[in-house]
Enzyme design. Structure first.
Site, PDB file in Angstrom:
ATOM      1  N   ASP A 451       0.857  -1.182   0.000  1.00  0.00           N
ATOM      2  CA  ASP A 451       0.000   0.000   0.000  1.00  0.00           C
ATOM      3  C   ASP A 451       0.894   1.233   0.000  1.00  0.00           C
ATOM      4  OD1 ASP A 451      -1.740   2.094   0.541  1.00  0.00           O
ATOM      5  OD2 ASP A 451      -2.911   0.980   2.019  1.00  0.00           O
ATOM      6  N   HIS A 452       0.873   1.969  -1.105  1.00  0.00           N
ATOM      7  CA  HIS A 452       1.798   3.093  -1.250  1.00  0.00           C
ATOM      8  C   HIS A 452       1.434   4.292  -0.371  1.00  0.00           C
ATOM      9  CE1 HIS A 452       5.240   4.844  -2.950  1.00  0.00           C
ATOM     10  NE2 HIS A 452       5.087   4.490  -4.211  1.00  0.00           N
ATOM     11  N   ARG A 453       0.306   4.248   0.305  1.00  0.00           N
ATOM     12  CA  ARG A 453      -0.023   5.330   1.235  1.00  0.00           C
ATOM     13  C   ARG A 453       0.880   5.298   2.463  1.00  0.00           C
ATOM     14  NH1 ARG A 453      -6.309   4.190   2.102  1.00  0.00           N
ATOM     15  NH2 ARG A 453      -5.385   2.100   2.313  1.00  0.00           N
TER      16      ARG A 453
END
Length: 481
Positions: A451-453
């Site tokens: 998850d690139h968040r």
């Protein structure tokens, strides 16, 4: 939640219980009793399927079955009355159970579809969807019932068509006792369309075994296009349930419900909520394969299953310890990153009902023998269809093994609420430059989706590189741990 009520001194009602954490509905798969049957406290009266598992429900009192409120194939909300029992047989005839509410129709009439409520994928919350579950009609004719499809989809597959019987009238003659068989055997018989009452038991104490069910089944050839499943290890693709198509049909429609419906909703939610990034690395795992061979002969590992997945799991746990920020979750409501100081390691496993992801609780604290035992128990339980909703809740990071099908790698979708998932490809003998020379080596490809968040490219790359480095030089399990 109370699961039974009293409508008079004579009649008692049993409600659909909450058989999982937060589940709101369940489908009645099979009734084991009919009106007029005698039941005892603790006797299983029906099998139901939630969004996560199939569960058998016992009745909590003695008596004679007075009424079944819903036919097989109906989806019932938690808290609705499903069966009424006469606890004082031969009592006053005037003492009748209270008429069911409008949401609980009489079996003789066409049942109304219960209020649409979204099934909860345990640990993930309720996904928004307009999909409504359609209840089967108890008066469905045999020709239509034969086209009803049993099984869940994961990718392309055909399913077994089995008749869905209408509820039997009170005068139906039924066996006095229910055939003895364990839940996995009952599920196998259901998948094969075998009536257990017709099977001759050979097990101790008159118990029906899997071999008995297979002996009673008529072999059905599998379509040539159906992939061969490897049951020896957990995988990411559901085991297909195969059967011949309905004669003359140009299409087969398969109801999406239960586990498959919940998984589909969760995956859509994950794919369109978390920004996915996937990175790949190809690594020489020859030394890891040698270590696996040595561990199989080690007396300290006796009685547990040792395979490459065990070392891969341990390598991922060490990589997480070195990069703890990857073991986190995104809290959308509070706009916070929740750092987890424990690892519940999920293992994607396929079942005939669909893909499930049970997890090993506190995997970070386990020794290698303990981790091997936990993996073996997880796979066995999932294969037998006994995985509980609690076993699938609370995962933090997942491994999915697509290599068992000979697949090199993939781009896995995150389990909702998790930050990373590692896909393991097939381990193959390939030409590889080793110590300046091209030699045949055992090679595999790993893929890490994150998850690139909350996991940037640097962190994700470090985790994947650490796993690869450990598999290339497994002595790092000691030096880095």
């Amino acid at each position: 939640m109370t699961t039974m009520t009293e409508t008079s001194a004579r009649f008692r009602e049993f409600k659909m219980p909450d058989v999982g954490e937060g589940l709101t509905e369940a489908e009645i798969l099979k009734w084991y009793v009919q009106p007029g049957d005698t039941v005892t406290d603790g006797q299983v009266v029906c099998e139901v399927e939630t969004a996560k598992a199939a569960v058998e429900l016992p009745i909590p009192f003695d008596g004679v079955v007075h009424e079944l409120r819903f036919p097989e194939g109906t989806t019932v909300d938690v808290g609705q009355v499903i069966i009424a029992v006469d606890v004082v047989p031969g009592g006053e005839a005037a003492a009748e159970p209270a008429a069911p509410a409008a949401a609980e129709p009489e079996p003789a009439a066409e049942p109304e579809a219960p209020k649409a409520r979204q099934p909860v994928l345990v640990g993930y919350g309720v996904a928004e969807s307009s999909t409504k579950r359609r209840a089967r009609k108890g008066t469905e004719p045999p020709a239509a019932a034969a086209a009803a499809i049993q099984g869940e989809l994961n990718g392309h597959t055909t399913a077994t068509a089995v008749p869905v019987p209408a509820p039997a009238p009170a005068t139906t003659v039924v066996p006095e006792s229910r055939p003895l068989a364990k839940p996995p055997v009952r599920k196998l018989a259901k998948d094969l369309g075998i009536d257990l009452a017709t099977v001759t038991p050979t097990g101790a104490g008159g118990i029906i075994t899997r071999e008995d069910v297979h002996a009673a089944a008529t072999p059905v050839p599998e379509p040539a296009a159906a992939p061969a499943a490897t049951a020896a290890a957990p995988e990411a693709v559901a085991v297909p349930v195969t059967a011949a198509p309905v004669p003359g049909a140009r299409e087969t429609r398969i109801p999406v419900k239960g586990v498959r419906k919940a998984i589909a909703q969760a995956m859509v939610g994950s794919a369109f909520t978390a920004p996915h990034v996937t990175e790949f690395v190809t690594v020489d795992v020859t030394r890891t394969m040698k270590l696996v061979a040595e561990l199989k002969e080690d007396k300290d590992m006796a009685g547990v299953r040792v395979n490459p997945l065990l070392i891969i799991a341990k390598a991922l746990l060490v990589a997480i310890k070195r990069n703890p920020e990857v073991n986190a979750a995104w809290d959308e409501a509070n706009q916070e990153i929740v750092q987890k100081h424990y690892v519940n390691l999920g293992i994607a496993a396929a079942t005939p009902r669909g893909l499930i992801v049970p997890n090993i609780k506190d995997a970070h604290d386990k020794t290698l023998p303990q981790l091997a035992a936990a993996l073996g128990e997880l796979v066995t339980t999932a294969r037998e269809g006994k995985t509980s909703p609690a076993a699938m809740a609370g995962g933090t990071v997942t491994i999915t093994n697509v290599g068992v099908f000979g697949v090199d790698t993939g781009t896995p979708i995150l389990n909702p609420g998790e930050s990373a998932i590692l896909a393991v490809g097939a381990i193959k003998l390939q030409p590889w430059v080793h110590k300046g020379k091209v030699k045949p080596r055992q090679v595999t490809t790993l893929a890490l989706s994150f998850d690139h968040r909350l996991v940037d490219g640097e962190l994700g790359s470090k985790v994947l590189a650490d796993v690869a480095a450990i598999l290339e030089q497994p002595k790092r399990l000691i030096t880095w741990a």
